[in-house]
Write an enzyme that holds these catalytic residues in place. Structure first.
Site, PDB file in Angstrom:
ATOM      1  N   CYS A 123       2.528 -11.621 -10.964  1.00  0.00           N
ATOM      2  CA  CYS A 123       2.770 -10.750  -9.871  1.00  0.00           C
ATOM      3  C   CYS A 123       1.901  -9.573  -9.827  1.00  0.00           C
ATOM      4  O   CYS A 123       1.679  -8.875  -8.610  1.00  0.00           O
ATOM      5  CB  CYS A 123       4.138 -10.304  -9.528  1.00  0.00           C
ATOM      6  SG  CYS A 123       5.459 -11.332  -9.513  1.00  0.00           S
ATOM      7  N   HIS A 182       6.667  -2.104  -5.793  1.00  0.00           N
ATOM      8  CA  HIS A 182       6.536  -3.400  -6.142  1.00  0.00           C
ATOM      9  C   HIS A 182       7.904  -3.942  -5.195  1.00  0.00           C
ATOM     10  O   HIS A 182       7.728  -5.073  -4.737  1.00  0.00           O
ATOM     11  CB  HIS A 182       6.680  -3.804  -7.679  1.00  0.00           C
ATOM     12  CG  HIS A 182       6.582  -5.132  -7.947  1.00  0.00           C
ATOM     13  ND1 HIS A 182       5.639  -6.043  -7.559  1.00  0.00           N
ATOM     14  CD2 HIS A 182       7.352  -5.855  -8.592  1.00  0.00           C
ATOM     15  CE1 HIS A 182       5.767  -7.297  -7.945  1.00  0.00           C
ATOM     16  NE2 HIS A 182       6.837  -7.048  -8.927  1.00  0.00           N
ATOM     17  N   HIS A 213       7.621 -12.202  -1.310  1.00  0.00           N
ATOM     18  CA  HIS A 213       6.824 -11.665  -2.380  1.00  0.00           C
ATOM     19  C   HIS A 213       5.680 -12.815  -2.602  1.00  0.00           C
ATOM     20  O   HIS A 213       5.992 -14.003  -2.662  1.00  0.00           O
ATOM     21  CB  HIS A 213       7.721 -11.800  -3.582  1.00  0.00           C
ATOM     22  CG  HIS A 213       7.495 -11.349  -4.912  1.00  0.00           C
ATOM     23  ND1 HIS A 213       5.795 -10.970  -4.818  1.00  0.00           N
ATOM     24  CD2 HIS A 213       7.731 -10.984  -5.983  1.00  0.00           C
ATOM     25  CE1 HIS A 213       5.630 -10.734  -6.300  1.00  0.00           C
ATOM     26  NE2 HIS A 213       6.866 -10.599  -6.823  1.00  0.00           N
TER      27      HIS A 213
END
Length: 407
Positions: free
Chosen positions: A169, A300, A334
């Protein structure tokens, strides 16, 4: 905890950019969705997936027909990339950059986590009785992780270095660092950075097996958060030296990149956010800024219990309760390997348009997370933004973006 100060980096100009995601194709629909606090998440089915979950599905990807010269790259990931390349005048900006710098002086640095793995998943269903994959399956230019850089490099007619970063990520945040270092070293004069990750069975079933997938729209920093929502996106930014163009008030600059690798666990973050703190601090040191200089932090914020708790500890340790922050993953989902690039562009939009976005789907903030989390949108001057991207294995990256003149 201490870390060595970095020499101040020369600012780089985000001279062109484009984003395609579940919020729409291009900067204008993305900004509109953020201003309207509208999420792109839906409970629609994808492919053959039999899971109760919400996804950030980008519209129109399946209908894309690549030009004949690019047909060998045909897969969902590259079709999504093609949609983003067509928006916001990006292809014209890249052609102008190619004429300005030369095709061999522009690099391509892109992030992805699964690339075109959907092509392989579908090819496995079409194996013959002997188990052979179908003859028309083209791994090299579809599933191969390098495919996305090869595709973009070919589509834009570039001859400079091309690299794909796959650090989960943090992938498409770390590429800003790759470009920054290559430009500083004099190997190139400009770079296309960002990332592309598209929906596939591997990530949906994989995160489900880790018990990290929410059955509801994800709700970062909520007291009852229970997992993430997978999205897809293609994010592209043209980075050039800050003095290439005549300065404009709306210019956004990259001032700092902070990277760390705490390697605490294969999938779980360091419980006290050690690597996250190092990444944030390094980005600020490289920019020559202090915690009080930051107007907004794009967290995040994946909405998993451990991730949000670890990041909150890191942010609280470095910023206290003063700095406004939120996660925009409630809007986009995400987007995994594309998250860093997606959220860098969202951060740039916040700077350009004076927006502190509120996090979506939150009904009750977790009282154990001591940060200044924003629940609703607020119009305010936003001159400097820190954008966080933290991946599996402790591969952390923070980007510091600022309005020209705010450094």
């Amino acid at each position: 905890m201490s870390s060595k100060p970095n020499t101040l980096a020369s600012p780089l100009h985000l001279s062109a950019m484009s984003l395609s995601s579940s919020l729409g194709h291009g900067l204008r629909p993305t900004l509109a969705a953020l201003r309207e606090s509208r999420s792109g998440l839906s409970d629609q089915r994808f492919e053959t997936v039999e899971l109760s979950t919400w996804i950030g599905h980008a519209a129109g990807v399946d209908a894309v027909v690549l030009p004949d010269a690019l047909r060998r790259f045909d897969c969902r990931n590259n079709r999504l990339a093609w949609l983003a390349l067509q928006e916001d005048g990006l292809m014209d900006a890249l052609a102008a950059a190619r004429a300005r710098h030369g095709a061999s002086r522009i690099g391509v640095f892109l992030g992805t986590s699964t690339s075109g793995i959907l092509e392989t998943e579908q090819a496995f269903r079409r194996r013959d009785e002997a188990g052979n994959l179908p003859a028309d399956f083209n791994y090299r230019e579809t599933h191969n992780t390098y495919s996305i850089a090869d595709f973009v490099r070919t589509a834009v007619q570039l001859e400079g270095p091309a690299v794909v970063v796959s650090t989960a990520c943090s992938s498409s945040a770390k590429v800003f660092g790759n470009a920054q270092r290559m430009i500083a070293a004099g190997f190139i004069d400009a770079a296309i950075v960002g990332g592309v990750d598209s929906l596939c069975l591997t990530t949906l079933y994989g995160f489900h097996s880790l018990q990290l997938l929410s059955a509801d729209p994800c709700k970062p920093y909520d007291a009852s958060r229970n997992g993430l929502s997978i999205g897809e996106a293609a994010a592209f930014v043209l980075l050039e030296r800050a003095d290439v163009h005549a300065p404009k008030d709306e210019d956004v600059l990259l001032l700092g990149v902070g990277e760390s690798a705490d390697a605490h666990h294969m999938s779980a973050p360091h419980p006290e956010g050690l690597g996250a703190r190092i990444a944030m601090r390094t980005a600020m040191q490289q920019a020559g800024l202090q915690a009080g200089d930051i107007d907004y932090i794009n967290l995040h914020g994946t909405a998993t219990p451990s991730n949000d708790a670890a990041e909150a500890q890191a942010v609280a340790a470095e910023f206290g309760m003063a700095t406004p922050c939120s996660s925009t993953k409630g809007a986009t989902g995400h987007t995994l390997g594309a998250a860093g690039g997606t959220e860098a562009i969202i951060s740039a939009l916040c700077i350009r348009h004076g927006l502190v976005p509120g996090g979506l789907h939150v009904t009750q903030l977790d009282p154990a997370l001591h940060v200044n989390y924003q629940l609703t949108n607020r119009d305010a001057p936003v001159r400097r933004v820190l954008s966080n991207s933290f991946g599996f294995g402790g591969t952390n990256c923070s980007l510091l973006l600022a309005q020209r003149g705010a450094h």
